[in-house]
Design an enzyme around this catalytic site. Structure first.
Site, mmCIF file in Angstrom:
data_model
loop_
_atom_site.group_PDB
_atom_site.id
_atom_site.type_symbol
_atom_site.label_atom_id
_atom_site.label_comp_id
_atom_site.label_asym_id
_atom_site.label_seq_id
_atom_site.Cartn_x
_atom_site.Cartn_y
_atom_site.Cartn_z
ATOM 1 N N SER A 227 57.936 15.408 43.302
ATOM 2 C CA SER A 227 58.060 15.524 41.837
ATOM 3 C C SER A 227 59.381 14.874 41.434
ATOM 4 O O SER A 227 60.269 14.690 42.281
ATOM 5 C CB SER A 227 58.099 17.008 41.449
ATOM 6 O OG SER A 227 58.433 17.186 40.102
ATOM 7 N N TYR B 81 61.605 25.939 42.462
ATOM 8 C CA TYR B 81 60.592 24.864 42.466
ATOM 9 C C TYR B 81 61.242 23.553 42.908
ATOM 10 O O TYR B 81 60.700 22.844 43.769
ATOM 11 C CB TYR B 81 59.975 24.733 41.066
ATOM 12 C CG TYR B 81 58.927 23.630 40.974
ATOM 13 C CD1 TYR B 81 57.707 23.734 41.648
ATOM 14 C CD2 TYR B 81 59.160 22.468 40.220
ATOM 15 C CE1 TYR B 81 56.753 22.722 41.566
ATOM 16 C CE2 TYR B 81 58.206 21.461 40.135
ATOM 17 C CZ TYR B 81 57.008 21.595 40.810
ATOM 18 O OH TYR B 81 56.061 20.591 40.735
HETATM 19 P P1 NDP Z 1 47.105 22.037 39.141
HETATM 20 O O1 NDP Z 1 47.512 23.447 38.893
HETATM 21 O O2 NDP Z 1 46.083 21.434 38.255
HETATM 22 O O3 NDP Z 1 46.633 21.853 40.644
HETATM 23 C C1 NDP Z 1 47.232 22.554 41.707
HETATM 24 C C2 NDP Z 1 46.263 22.550 42.878
HETATM 25 O O4 NDP Z 1 46.881 23.215 43.978
HETATM 26 C C3 NDP Z 1 44.964 23.284 42.558
HETATM 27 O O5 NDP Z 1 43.888 22.503 43.021
HETATM 28 C C4 NDP Z 1 45.069 24.566 43.352
HETATM 29 O O6 NDP Z 1 43.783 24.961 43.804
HETATM 30 C C5 NDP Z 1 45.925 24.102 44.535
HETATM 31 N N1 NDP Z 1 46.556 25.226 45.211
HETATM 32 C C6 NDP Z 1 47.447 26.117 44.737
HETATM 33 N N2 NDP Z 1 47.725 27.036 45.674
HETATM 34 C C7 NDP Z 1 46.988 26.722 46.771
HETATM 35 C C8 NDP Z 1 46.826 27.293 48.052
HETATM 36 N N3 NDP Z 1 47.489 28.390 48.427
HETATM 37 N N4 NDP Z 1 45.976 26.698 48.907
HETATM 38 C C9 NDP Z 1 45.285 25.585 48.554
HETATM 39 N N5 NDP Z 1 45.399 24.994 47.359
HETATM 40 C C10 NDP Z 1 46.239 25.566 46.477
HETATM 41 O O7 NDP Z 1 48.453 21.195 39.091
HETATM 42 P P2 NDP Z 1 48.783 19.652 39.357
HETATM 43 O O8 NDP Z 1 47.562 18.865 39.570
HETATM 44 O O9 NDP Z 1 49.720 19.269 38.312
HETATM 45 O O10 NDP Z 1 49.622 19.776 40.716
HETATM 46 C C11 NDP Z 1 49.364 19.000 41.870
HETATM 47 C C12 NDP Z 1 50.687 18.678 42.556
HETATM 48 O O11 NDP Z 1 51.459 17.833 41.712
HETATM 49 C C13 NDP Z 1 51.555 19.902 42.851
HETATM 50 O O12 NDP Z 1 52.131 19.763 44.134
HETATM 51 C C14 NDP Z 1 52.637 19.810 41.781
HETATM 52 O O13 NDP Z 1 53.834 20.435 42.177
HETATM 53 C C15 NDP Z 1 52.781 18.305 41.649
HETATM 54 N N6 NDP Z 1 53.405 17.842 40.418
HETATM 55 C C16 NDP Z 1 52.828 18.130 39.209
HETATM 56 C C17 NDP Z 1 53.449 17.732 38.042
HETATM 57 C C18 NDP Z 1 52.916 18.100 36.681
HETATM 58 O O14 NDP Z 1 53.649 17.937 35.679
HETATM 59 N N7 NDP Z 1 51.673 18.560 36.558
HETATM 60 C C19 NDP Z 1 54.697 16.943 38.071
HETATM 61 C C20 NDP Z 1 55.185 16.690 39.390
HETATM 62 C C21 NDP Z 1 54.554 17.113 40.511
HETATM 63 P P3 NDP Z 1 43.250 26.457 43.988
HETATM 64 O O15 NDP Z 1 43.920 27.304 42.957
HETATM 65 O O16 NDP Z 1 41.773 26.323 43.789
HETATM 66 O O17 NDP Z 1 43.613 26.827 45.389
#
Ligand code: NDP
Length: 246
Positions: A143, A156
């Protein structure tokens, strides 16, 4: 169109946001995609969408990335079903922002478990197969919070700095092995990520701000760019921030 035919990509956190968009983009480029996250219904919905839009093979493997044995089983299933894991997108993550004085220690622990240990477990499980074949591509989603620290984001940011440091470390160790490593650092992206924040002081602050945000597809295209380069090209770091344009 980039050509990923014959390659298998495992995408963690594929049930929403960046992971979902990435799975669709890689499938459209011809990759077999293995979708991992905890919400099975969302993975099945995405699998149907991919199958209706592309001719790619899709496998769903419900996985909690904080459980080492589940990540090992995910990679085992993927290798057994498709022959190899060529691309691993370590995308699953949570951003449970809170002010330190409010002491959300359980959420600090969850962020370390998902954002850091989840990435380590993914590499642990995928690397032996990649080393054996002398090729592979590991994409870690850090990020801009892995480059800068903001109030309410100390833990975070610590996890995302850790992801970036780990990406740099494995890139140095693996550069001669045929395994490529890409660290992607998105700025704000409109996803479900902020929905899970429980600290009211943070959510109040967010609701007052008009944030410019990217779409998940913008990051998916960066990932596709990195993994579809010729074998002699190793894209190590990509930072993507939004502009103020619609
Ligand atoms: P979302 O919340 O849409 O997606 C997060 C994903 O992580 C979901 O599919 C969720 O699936 C999965 N997840 C969470 N906990 C677990 C777990 N214990 N095991 C398996 N899967 C898990 O957010 P984003 O798409 O935005 O996030 C994706 C990545 O991008 C993250 O690493 C985030 O830190 C990073 N990021 C996002 C930014 C933003 O502004 N959105 C900016 C910079 C980085 P489920 O709950 O079904 O398990």
């Amino acid at each position: 169109m980039a050509e990923l035919k014959g390659k298998t990509a495992v995408i963690t956190g594929a049930s929403s946001g960046i992971g979902e968009a990435t799975a669709l983009h890689l499938a459209q480029a011809g990759a077999t995609v293995v979708l991992a996250a905890r919400r099975e219904d969302r993975l099945e919905q995405l699998a149907s969408r991919i199958q209706s839009k592309t001719s790619a093979d899709v496998l769903t493997v419900p996985t909690d990335v904080t459980k080492r044995e589940q990540v090992e089983a995910l990679m085992h299933r993927a290798e057994e079903s498709t022959g190899s894991v060529d691309i691993l997108v370590n995308n699953a993550g949570v951003m449970l922002l809170s002010f330190l004085e409010n002491d959300h220690v359980d959420e600090w622990e969850q962020m370390v478990d998902v954002n850091v240990k989840g990435v380590l477990f993914g590499v642990h499980a995928a690397l032996p197969g990649m080393l054996k074949r002398g090729s592979g591509h590991i994409v870690n989603i850090s990020s801009v919070a892995g480059h800068e620290v903001f109030p309410s984001s100390a833990v975070y940011c610590a996890t995302k700095y850790a992801v970036r440091a780990f990406s740099m470390g494995i890139e140095k160790e693996l550069s001669r092995s045929g395994i490529r490593v890409t660290n992607i650092s998105p700025g704000a992206v409109a996803t479900e990520l902020t929905d899970h924040i429980t600290d009211r002081a943070v959510t109040d602050k967010f609701s007052k701000q008009e944030l410019k945000a990217l779409e998940s597809e913008d990051i998916a295209r960066s990932i596709l760019y990195a993994v579809s380069q010729p074998e002699n090209v190793n894209v190590n770091e990509v930072i993507v921030r939004p502009t103020n344009r619609k």
